[in-house]
Enzyme design. Sequence first.
Site, mmCIF file in Angstrom:
data_model
loop_
_atom_site.group_PDB
_atom_site.id
_atom_site.type_symbol
_atom_site.label_atom_id
_atom_site.label_comp_id
_atom_site.label_asym_id
_atom_site.label_seq_id
_atom_site.Cartn_x
_atom_site.Cartn_y
_atom_site.Cartn_z
ATOM 1 N N GLU A 190 20.696 23.035 14.060
ATOM 2 C CA GLU A 190 21.160 23.446 12.738
ATOM 3 C C GLU A 190 21.165 24.965 12.621
ATOM 4 O O GLU A 190 22.095 25.549 12.063
ATOM 5 C CB GLU A 190 20.271 22.833 11.652
ATOM 6 C CG GLU A 190 20.493 21.348 11.405
ATOM 7 C CD GLU A 190 21.849 21.053 10.798
ATOM 8 O OE1 GLU A 190 22.299 21.808 9.897
ATOM 9 O OE2 GLU A 190 22.480 20.070 11.232
ATOM 10 N N CYS A 246 19.884 17.236 9.441
ATOM 11 C CA CYS A 246 21.097 17.723 8.781
ATOM 12 C C CYS A 246 21.031 17.441 7.281
ATOM 13 O O CYS A 246 21.105 18.351 6.461
ATOM 14 C CB CYS A 246 22.330 17.073 9.398
ATOM 15 S SG CYS A 246 23.874 17.580 8.599
#
Length: 218
Positions: A208, A135
Site C-alpha cells: 500500500e 487495503c
Amino acid sequence: MKFTDILFEDVREIWGKYLEHPFVKEIGEGTLDKEKFKNYLVQDYLYLKEYAKVFAMGLVKAESLSDMNLYYGSIKGILEDETEVHTNYLKYFGIDQNKVFDNRKEMTTESYTSYMLGIGLKGDLKEIAMTILPCAWSYQFIGRSLYEKHKDTLDNNFYKPWIEEYSSVEFEEGSEVWKNHINDLCKDISEKEAGNLRDIFMKSSLYEMDFWDMAYGK
C-alpha cells in the site's frame, strides 16, 4: 487481545506514515496535482479489478453460506460502490471507463495484484483475508483521519467525494465486518500460523505504501 489488534500494532508505524505521505496530505488539503490523481485513478481502477478477483477466490473456497455471503457482498461493493467514485472522477477527466483497461499496469500495480492473486490461488480463507484487509482497512483509516482533520474546509476541495467515500459510515461498517470475521477465524490458531498471517498482512501494508509512492511519482 483480538488478532486485529495485534495486526494493527504490527503496522501502526507504517500506517502513520500513510497520513504523512504527500499524496494523502495533499488530497486532504485539496492541493494535489490533478494529473497525479488522474494517473492514480487509472491504476487504482486496474487494481480494483484484480482485487475483486481475490475476493472471488475466497468465495470459491468458503464453506459456510455466511462466509460466501461475506465475500459476495464485498465483490458487489467493490464493483458497484467503490468504483462509482472512480467513475465520476474519470468522467471529469474525460476518460471512458470501458477503455481504462486498455492502460497497462505500472510495475507496482502489477506486483501488488500478482502477490494478492498468488495468495488467493494458494492460500486458505485466513491467508486471503490477510492480503485483502490492509487495503480496505487502511483506506478507512486514511479517510476517517482526513475527514476529521479537514471536515470544515471540504466544500471547495476537489477530492471531497474521495474523502467522503472512505470516511463514510458504510465503509467503516464494512471494515468492521471483516475485522470481526478475521477475529473469528483466528481465535485458536498456532503461533506459527499467526506469524505467517501477520507476515502477509505486513507485506500487503507495505505494498500500500508502494502504491502511494507510485501515485505521487516518487
